[in-house]
Design a protein around this motif. Structure first.
Motif, mmCIF file in Angstrom:
data_model
loop_
_atom_site.group_PDB
_atom_site.id
_atom_site.type_symbol
_atom_site.label_atom_id
_atom_site.label_comp_id
_atom_site.label_asym_id
_atom_site.label_seq_id
_atom_site.Cartn_x
_atom_site.Cartn_y
_atom_site.Cartn_z
ATOM 1 N N PHE A 39 0.800 -1.224 0.000
ATOM 2 C CA PHE A 39 0.000 0.000 0.000
ATOM 3 C C PHE A 39 0.837 1.280 0.000
ATOM 4 C CE2 PHE A 39 -3.133 -2.923 2.123
ATOM 5 C CZ PHE A 39 -4.100 -2.890 1.132
ATOM 6 N N THR A 40 2.164 1.172 -0.099
ATOM 7 C CA THR A 40 2.990 2.377 -0.005
ATOM 8 C C THR A 40 2.865 3.286 -1.223
ATOM 9 O OG1 THR A 40 4.899 1.115 -0.816
ATOM 10 C CG2 THR A 40 4.689 1.395 1.569
ATOM 11 N N LEU A 41 2.312 2.779 -2.322
ATOM 12 C CA LEU A 41 2.069 3.644 -3.473
ATOM 13 C C LEU A 41 1.112 4.779 -3.113
ATOM 14 C CD1 LEU A 41 2.738 4.027 -6.486
ATOM 15 C CD2 LEU A 41 0.738 2.621 -7.032
ATOM 16 N N LEU A 42 0.394 4.613 -2.027
ATOM 17 C CA LEU A 42 -0.505 5.664 -1.560
ATOM 18 C C LEU A 42 0.243 6.973 -1.328
ATOM 19 C CD1 LEU A 42 -3.602 5.800 -0.544
ATOM 20 C CD2 LEU A 42 -2.577 5.834 1.722
ATOM 21 N N ASN A 43 1.535 6.874 -0.992
ATOM 22 C CA ASN A 43 2.340 8.076 -0.760
ATOM 23 C C ASN A 43 2.422 8.976 -1.990
ATOM 24 O OD1 ASN A 43 3.614 7.900 2.049
ATOM 25 N ND2 ASN A 43 4.027 5.857 1.239
ATOM 26 N N GLU A 44 2.200 8.402 -3.173
ATOM 27 C CA GLU A 44 2.225 9.200 -4.394
ATOM 28 C C GLU A 44 1.015 10.123 -4.490
ATOM 29 O OE1 GLU A 44 4.637 9.195 -6.783
ATOM 30 O OE2 GLU A 44 5.794 7.876 -5.453
ATOM 31 N N PHE A 45 -0.053 9.771 -3.807
ATOM 32 C CA PHE A 45 -1.306 10.513 -3.943
ATOM 33 C C PHE A 45 -1.708 11.242 -2.663
ATOM 34 C CE2 PHE A 45 -1.315 6.576 -6.461
ATOM 35 C CZ PHE A 45 -1.202 7.146 -7.719
ATOM 36 N N ILE A 46 -1.201 10.769 -1.530
ATOM 37 C CA ILE A 46 -1.386 11.455 -0.248
ATOM 38 C C ILE A 46 -0.001 11.895 0.193
ATOM 39 C CG2 ILE A 46 -2.157 11.269 2.143
ATOM 40 C CD1 ILE A 46 -4.466 11.032 0.249
ATOM 41 N N THR A 47 0.331 13.140 -0.058
ATOM 42 C CA THR A 47 1.716 13.590 0.138
ATOM 43 C C THR A 47 2.034 13.954 1.581
ATOM 44 O OG1 THR A 47 1.052 15.827 -0.527
ATOM 45 C CG2 THR A 47 1.946 14.385 -2.238
ATOM 46 N N ASP A 48 1.023 14.149 2.412
ATOM 47 C CA ASP A 48 1.266 14.370 3.836
ATOM 48 C C ASP A 48 1.675 13.029 4.448
ATOM 49 O OD1 ASP A 48 0.532 14.316 6.753
ATOM 50 O OD2 ASP A 48 0.006 16.407 6.359
ATOM 51 N N LYS A 49 2.893 12.936 4.933
ATOM 52 C CA LYS A 49 3.442 11.655 5.369
ATOM 53 C C LYS A 49 2.703 11.070 6.566
ATOM 54 C CE LYS A 49 6.451 11.715 2.132
ATOM 55 N NZ LYS A 49 6.180 10.865 0.936
ATOM 56 N N THR A 50 2.267 11.928 7.480
ATOM 57 C CA THR A 50 1.542 11.432 8.650
ATOM 58 C C THR A 50 0.194 10.852 8.243
ATOM 59 O OG1 THR A 50 2.611 13.052 10.093
ATOM 60 C CG2 THR A 50 0.569 12.047 10.891
ATOM 61 N N ILE A 51 -0.507 11.571 7.378
ATOM 62 C CA ILE A 51 -1.804 11.089 6.902
ATOM 63 C C ILE A 51 -1.628 9.801 6.105
ATOM 64 C CG2 ILE A 51 -3.734 11.607 5.355
ATOM 65 C CD1 ILE A 51 -3.459 14.541 6.190
ATOM 66 N N ALA A 52 -0.618 9.773 5.241
ATOM 67 C CA ALA A 52 -0.369 8.568 4.439
ATOM 68 C C ALA A 52 -0.050 7.374 5.331
ATOM 69 C CB ALA A 52 0.769 8.822 3.460
ATOM 70 N N ARG A 53 0.750 7.594 6.368
ATOM 71 C CA ARG A 53 1.100 6.497 7.287
ATOM 72 C C ARG A 53 -0.142 5.943 7.969
ATOM 73 N NH1 ARG A 53 3.606 8.996 12.031
ATOM 74 N NH2 ARG A 53 1.396 9.159 12.575
ATOM 75 N N ASP A 54 -0.999 6.840 8.478
ATOM 76 C CA ASP A 54 -2.225 6.390 9.143
ATOM 77 C C ASP A 54 -3.162 5.696 8.162
ATOM 78 O OD1 ASP A 54 -1.508 7.295 11.652
ATOM 79 O OD2 ASP A 54 -2.466 9.250 11.407
ATOM 80 N N PHE A 55 -3.190 6.197 6.940
ATOM 81 C CA PHE A 55 -4.051 5.612 5.908
ATOM 82 C C PHE A 55 -3.589 4.190 5.583
ATOM 83 C CE2 PHE A 55 -6.764 7.563 2.292
ATOM 84 C CZ PHE A 55 -7.563 6.431 2.251
ATOM 85 N N ILE A 56 -2.289 4.029 5.376
ATOM 86 C CA ILE A 56 -1.743 2.710 5.050
ATOM 87 C C ILE A 56 -2.009 1.723 6.184
ATOM 88 C CG2 ILE A 56 0.418 1.436 4.701
ATOM 89 C CD1 ILE A 56 1.415 3.954 3.150
ATOM 90 N N GLN A 57 -1.823 2.165 7.417
ATOM 91 C CA GLN A 57 -2.083 1.289 8.558
ATOM 92 C C GLN A 57 -3.554 0.880 8.602
ATOM 93 O OE1 GLN A 57 -0.636 2.759 12.332
ATOM 94 N NE2 GLN A 57 -1.739 1.197 13.506
ATOM 95 N N SER A 58 -4.438 1.825 8.318
ATOM 96 C CA SER A 58 -5.874 1.523 8.323
ATOM 97 C C SER A 58 -6.239 0.539 7.220
ATOM 98 C CB SER A 58 -6.680 2.818 8.164
ATOM 99 O OG SER A 58 -6.480 3.681 9.263
ATOM 100 N N LEU A 59 -5.624 0.690 6.055
ATOM 101 C CA LEU A 59 -5.859 -0.254 4.962
ATOM 102 C C LEU A 59 -5.394 -1.657 5.346
ATOM 103 C CD1 LEU A 59 -4.737 1.993 1.973
ATOM 104 C CD2 LEU A 59 -7.025 1.016 2.244
#
Length: 222
Positions: A39-59
């Motif tokens: 799910f780390t490709l999410l970082n390409e679309f959610i550029t805020d690292k904290t939000i992306a980290r929480d999003f990936i964990q939730s996924l």
């Protein structure tokens, strides 16, 4: 409808050109995951690292529970206690779902929307009731309002995460909100659903299996 298939190989996506194109966006979701995808490709679309980290964990958390439901047809009693931890009043999920992001913070609102869908899902899994149970009504309405405000274009790069949220919202909806979710489902079907027919169909088959398993009476709620 056969057994759910949660993992995608490159050959499942299409020919070589289609498979290459599919690496440019997040094909994976809680219902269908490309092998080796973290799910780390999410970082390409959610550029805020904290939000992306929480999003990936939730996924990851949601996918783990979906795997349980698909493996057993229900969540085993031993796992329900761990799942219920997501619903504790001070849990990370509740903090995300109940956050007060600025209306200009679209990534934060997208994460909040996902967290609301996850809370609807986990609540129904733990309590063995349908997704449209009245206890999910307030989260469903909040999810619908956020989806209307954010708009589909802001979910660029994560089409099947968007579709997961829409399906949860639709399954949890009442008549008033259902029109919106149906319209969004049709939009998805006529866009990437029309050129990724096999992936799209498998996604829906998996969702139908999960929706049935969510309210399985085979083990008691906690």
């Amino acid at each position: 409808m056969g057994a759910p298939r949660l993992w995608l190989s490159s050959g499942d996506v299409g020919d070589e050109e289609e498979a290459t194109e599919a690496t440019r966006y997040l094909l994976s979701s809680p219902l269908l995951r490309r092998r080796g995808d973290d799910f780390t490709l999410l970082n390409e679309f959610i550029t805020d690292k904290t939000i992306a980290r929480d999003f990936i964990q939730s996924l990851e958390e949601t996918f783990t529970v979906v795997e349980l439901l698909c493996r057993y047809g229900y969540a085993p009693a031993d796992d329900l206690k761990a799942i219920s931890a997501f619903l504790h009043s001070d849990s990370r999920l509740n903090q995300l779902a109940d956050s007060s992001s600025s209306l200009s913070n679209i990534p934060g609102l997208i994460l909040q929307t996902y967290a609301l869908a996850a809370r609807i899902f986990f609540n129904s899994v733990c309590n063995r009731h349908r997704l449209d149970h009245e206890s999910n009504n307030s989260d469903m309405r909040a999810l619908c309002d956020l989806m209307r405000f954010i708009g589909v274009k802001r979910w660029r790069g994560m089409p099947y995460v968007y579709l997961w949220v829409i399906l949860i919202g639709h399954a949890a909806s009442t008549t008033k909100e259902r029109h919106f979710f149906v319209a969004e489902l049709m939009r998805c079907a006529f866009s990437y659903g029309s050129y990724q027919t096999d992936v799209f169909a498998r996604f829906f088959e998996n969702f139908l299996h999960v929706r049935r398993a969510v309210s399985s009476p085979l083990v008691p709620s906690i």
